[in-house]
Design an enzyme around this catalytic site. Structure first.
Site, PDB file in Angstrom:
ATOM      1  N   LYS A 192       0.864  -1.183   0.000  1.00 43.25           N
ATOM      2  CA  LYS A 192       0.000   0.000   0.000  1.00 43.25           C
ATOM      3  C   LYS A 192       0.897   1.228   0.000  1.00 43.25           C
ATOM      4  O   LYS A 192       1.665   1.443   0.939  1.00 43.25           O
ATOM      5  CB  LYS A 192      -0.927   0.001   1.218  1.00 43.25           C
ATOM      6  CG  LYS A 192      -1.967  -1.120   1.167  1.00 43.25           C
ATOM      7  CD  LYS A 192      -2.988  -1.012   2.278  1.00 43.25           C
ATOM      8  CE  LYS A 192      -4.028  -2.129   2.154  1.00 43.25           C
ATOM      9  NZ  LYS A 192      -5.062  -2.053   3.209  1.00 43.25           N
ATOM     10  N   ALA A 233       2.374  -9.146   5.099  1.00 42.60           N
ATOM     11  CA  ALA A 233       2.566 -10.538   4.679  1.00 42.60           C
ATOM     12  C   ALA A 233       1.230 -11.187   4.334  1.00 42.60           C
ATOM     13  O   ALA A 233       0.223 -10.968   5.017  1.00 42.60           O
ATOM     14  CB  ALA A 233       3.267 -11.327   5.778  1.00 42.60           C
ATOM     15  N   PHE A 234       1.221 -11.983   3.283  1.00 43.25           N
ATOM     16  CA  PHE A 234       0.020 -12.720   2.891  1.00 43.25           C
ATOM     17  C   PHE A 234      -0.231 -13.861   3.867  1.00 43.25           C
ATOM     18  O   PHE A 234       0.703 -14.503   4.360  1.00 43.25           O
ATOM     19  CB  PHE A 234       0.185 -13.287   1.484  1.00 43.25           C
ATOM     20  CG  PHE A 234      -0.472 -12.456   0.417  1.00 43.25           C
ATOM     21  CD1 PHE A 234      -1.488 -12.957  -0.360  1.00 43.25           C
ATOM     22  CD2 PHE A 234      -0.073 -11.143   0.203  1.00 43.25           C
ATOM     23  CE1 PHE A 234      -2.100 -12.192  -1.339  1.00 43.25           C
ATOM     24  CE2 PHE A 234      -0.662 -10.369  -0.768  1.00 43.25           C
ATOM     25  CZ  PHE A 234      -1.693 -10.895  -1.547  1.00 43.25           C
ATOM     26  N   LEU A 235      -1.493 -14.121   4.113  1.00 44.93           N
ATOM     27  CA  LEU A 235      -1.890 -15.309   4.861  1.00 44.93           C
ATOM     28  C   LEU A 235      -1.925 -16.508   3.924  1.00 44.93           C
ATOM     29  O   LEU A 235      -1.894 -16.341   2.694  1.00 44.93           O
ATOM     30  CB  LEU A 235      -3.266 -15.080   5.486  1.00 44.93           C
ATOM     31  CG  LEU A 235      -3.343 -13.962   6.538  1.00 44.93           C
ATOM     32  CD1 LEU A 235      -4.779 -13.747   6.988  1.00 44.93           C
ATOM     33  CD2 LEU A 235      -2.448 -14.269   7.727  1.00 44.93           C
ATOM     34  N   ASP A 287     -13.858   1.945   9.961  1.00 48.35           N
ATOM     35  CA  ASP A 287     -14.205   1.247   8.718  1.00 48.35           C
ATOM     36  C   ASP A 287     -14.179  -0.272   8.866  1.00 48.35           C
ATOM     37  O   ASP A 287     -13.849  -0.984   7.917  1.00 48.35           O
ATOM     38  CB  ASP A 287     -13.236   1.688   7.613  1.00 48.35           C
ATOM     39  CG  ASP A 287     -13.697   1.261   6.227  1.00 48.35           C
ATOM     40  OD1 ASP A 287     -14.914   1.319   5.963  1.00 48.35           O
ATOM     41  OD2 ASP A 287     -12.850   0.866   5.408  1.00 48.35           O
ATOM     42  N   GLU A 301     -12.741 -11.320   9.505  1.00 49.49           N
ATOM     43  CA  GLU A 301     -12.458 -12.642   8.951  1.00 49.49           C
ATOM     44  C   GLU A 301     -11.900 -13.553  10.042  1.00 49.49           C
ATOM     45  O   GLU A 301     -11.279 -13.093  11.016  1.00 49.49           O
ATOM     46  CB  GLU A 301     -11.456 -12.548   7.793  1.00 49.49           C
ATOM     47  CG  GLU A 301     -12.018 -11.850   6.561  1.00 49.49           C
ATOM     48  CD  GLU A 301     -11.112 -12.014   5.352  1.00 49.49           C
ATOM     49  OE1 GLU A 301     -10.330 -12.989   5.318  1.00 49.49           O
ATOM     50  OE2 GLU A 301     -11.187 -11.168   4.444  1.00 49.49           O
ATOM     51  N   ASP A 313      -6.774  -4.990   7.119  1.00 57.65           N
ATOM     52  CA  ASP A 313      -7.135  -3.693   6.528  1.00 57.65           C
ATOM     53  C   ASP A 313      -7.303  -2.617   7.596  1.00 57.65           C
ATOM     54  O   ASP A 313      -8.415  -2.211   7.944  1.00 57.65           O
ATOM     55  CB  ASP A 313      -8.413  -3.814   5.691  1.00 57.65           C
ATOM     56  CG  ASP A 313      -8.222  -4.691   4.467  1.00 57.65           C
ATOM     57  OD1 ASP A 313      -7.084  -4.767   3.982  1.00 57.65           O
ATOM     58  OD2 ASP A 313      -9.201  -5.296   4.017  1.00 57.65           O
TER      59      ASP A 313
END
Length: 535
Positions: free
Chosen positions: A231, A336-338, A404, A409, A424
């Site tokens: 981002k 980092a991606f899960l 927001d 999840e 996020d």
């Protein structure tokens, strides 16, 4: 005889036309692609219709955009090892050294190790095949060894270490190694995120443009095959979100993602994926490694000779919504991606305290102070720790000022009592001068809080472990330090006191035994008296 010559001439003309078409449509685009870094990249065809303006404008002033690189200039040494380190003292406190929960068995790990490794090996092999085909199409003949999956790679170890207690354990060295790798490893590919791809549309300058611009984010893959969500910087650190902005059109701030990870770790939630700041060379680390032609096409050179790019076109196709390097370097956060949803399915659930995403509407919880009584009667909030986890999340969001949180999840494997993933967080840390009390509604309406959470909040309110001090020290180790300005750090202390006061009011109204709850997943946390003694 003349007819034969005419036929030969027509044949030659036809072959010449075919050759010209092949050169124009196949060879010339490849040549342009190789020369593009030395050319001026084309912008959106309608970009000239709007001059850069507004708070999200691409920087036209070299002095202003220089802050991209100056942020990562000389920085203080991290205080982790200092003799008077509050952060080190915090993590040595009994609250942080007590067992995290019952002993873990194989069923408590998110991934089955061998199955995950087989999946990742297939992914690497598929990437190698596609990359080879791509290089052949570009007639690139220089040798390039195929990628290999390394079992010791930090992202692999991070995925394998996720369990029902959190995304990582307190003492795990994997997280610090992962942060280091995301900061330093070269990128090998860049692409739009799935959200951007789903929204991708044709350029249309007649459409209404959101004031906040696009939620521009990219997926970067590194040389160890790990992935992170990038981002870019869209707002200066010392800028506050205008008070007239609605929360759903607020800026997305890269430094908010970084700070949210550090705060989450300090609170001992461990529900935010590891996130780190990095100065990215947008030319070498995005443009030159991406295979996405659409992403290539939105790069251009600004009037200040900076390399910029924008999204095409979820909400706009105007260059004033671009992000720019200085001239190539751009600040950003890397999360980092899960693990893939194929390996670890996740459930996305609407937040019971979701806000109205309209200009005038209100949700029931905003007008009904007894709203929580209704929530408590609904599955799964009537029989599990889910409601207590929602309140944890609300406290976290209140501290960072994030309005927001429309969904949350969780991993389906861990069932109803599984932890919520705090994804996020880029709309946090927008206004240090304003405390949005309504974010605490789950706490104030339900008057419930985990005992473990309350003990941590009480500890962080004490001078020896003051929240602003340990946050300041924790953030020093990031490449983009200072990540937060001093007013934002001090706002954390103020909001912490507001949270504790809300709990105190609940205790006075309902009694401590009805407000402070020992959740079913907690494991002999120290009591309040022990916390005071060790402090």
């Amino acid at each position: 005889m003349p007819a034969l010559r005419r036929d030969r001439l027509l044949t030659l003309l036809l072959l010449g036309a075919l050759l010209s078409a092949d050169l124009y449509f196949h060879l010339w685009p490849q040549v342009r692609r190789q020369l593009r870094p030395r050319e001026e990249w084309p912008g959106c065809p309608c970009a000239h219709r709007a001059a850069p303006s507004g708070p999200a404008a691409a920087p036209a002033d070299p002095g202003r955009s220089a802050s991209n690189s100056s942020r990562a200039g000389p920085r203080a040494e991290p205080g982790w090892g200092g003799p008077r380190s509050k952060l080190q003292a915090l993590f040595a406190h009994p609250l942080y050294t007590a067992p995290e929960g019952p002993l873990l068995g194989p069923e408590d790990s998110l991934l089955a190790g061998q199955e995950a490794l087989r999946y990742y090996r297939r992914k690497v092999a598929r990437w190698n095949r596609r990359h080879k085909i791509y290089r052949e199409q570009l007639n690139l003949t220089s040798p390039e060894p195929p990628l290999q999956l390394r079992l010791e790679a930090s992202w692999v170890q991070f995925h394998l270490s996720i369990n029902r207690h959190g995304l990582y354990s307190r003492a795990s060295p994997t997280v610090n190694q992962l942060l280091h790798d995301m900061q330093h490893f070269p990128t090998i590919s860049a692409d739009y995120s799935q959200d951007e791809k789903a929204l991708l549309g044709a350029c249309d300058c007649t459409q209404i443009v959101k004031p906040s611009g696009v939620h521009l984010k990219l997926v970067l893959r590194f040389s160890d095959f790990g992935k992170a969500m990038f981002k870019p910087m869209r707002q200066q650190r010392d800028e506050e979100t205008p008070e007239d902005f609605f929360y759903f059109i607020d800026f997305q701030r890269h430094n908010a993602e970084i700070a949210a990870f550090h705060l989450d770790r300090i609170l001992d939630f461990r529900r935010v994926p590891p996130t780190v700041g990095r100065l990215v060379n947008v030319t070498k680390e995005i443009l030159e490694v991406t295979k996405n032609e659409i992403l290539r096409s939105v790069f251009f050179i600004s009037p200040a000779s900076n390399v910029c790019f924008f999204a095409k076109c979820p909400y706009m196709c105007k260059t004033e919504y671009a992000v720019c390097g200085n001239p190539h370097l751009l600040e950003g956060s890397l999360s980092a991606f899960l693990p893939s949803l194929n390996l670890a399915p996740r459930l996305a659930v609407p937040n019971p305290w979701i806000r109205s995403y309209s200009l005038a509407g209100k949700e029931e919880w905003e007008v009904n102070p007894l709203y929580c009584d209704t929530v408590k009667q609904i599955y799964p909030y009537n029989s599990s720790n889910r409601l207590l986890n929602i309140i944890d999340m609300a406290i976290f969001d209140f501290l960072i000022g994030n309005m927001d949180r429309h969904h949350y999840e969780m991993f389906t494997k861990f069932g109803d009592d599984g932890f919520l993933i705090h994804l996020d967080n880029a709309r946090g840390f927008g206004r240090h001068s304003h405390d949005e009390i309504s974010i605490l509604s789950p706490l104030s309406q339900c008057c419930m809080i985990k005992k473990k959470t309350l003990l941590h909040l009480q500890l962080l309110a004490q001078p020896n472990y003051r929240l602003s001090d340990v946050m300041r020290e924790s953030l020093l180790d990031d490449q983009l330090s200072p990540v937060l300005t001093e007013p934002h750090l001090l706002a954390l202390d103020r909001r912490l006191q507001i949270t504790l006061k809300a709990v105190e009011q609940c205790v006075q109204a309902h009694g401590e035994e009805n407000v402070v709850i020992s959740s079913s997943t907690e494991h002999s946390a120290p009591d309040a008296d022990q916390v005071k003694r060790t402090s």
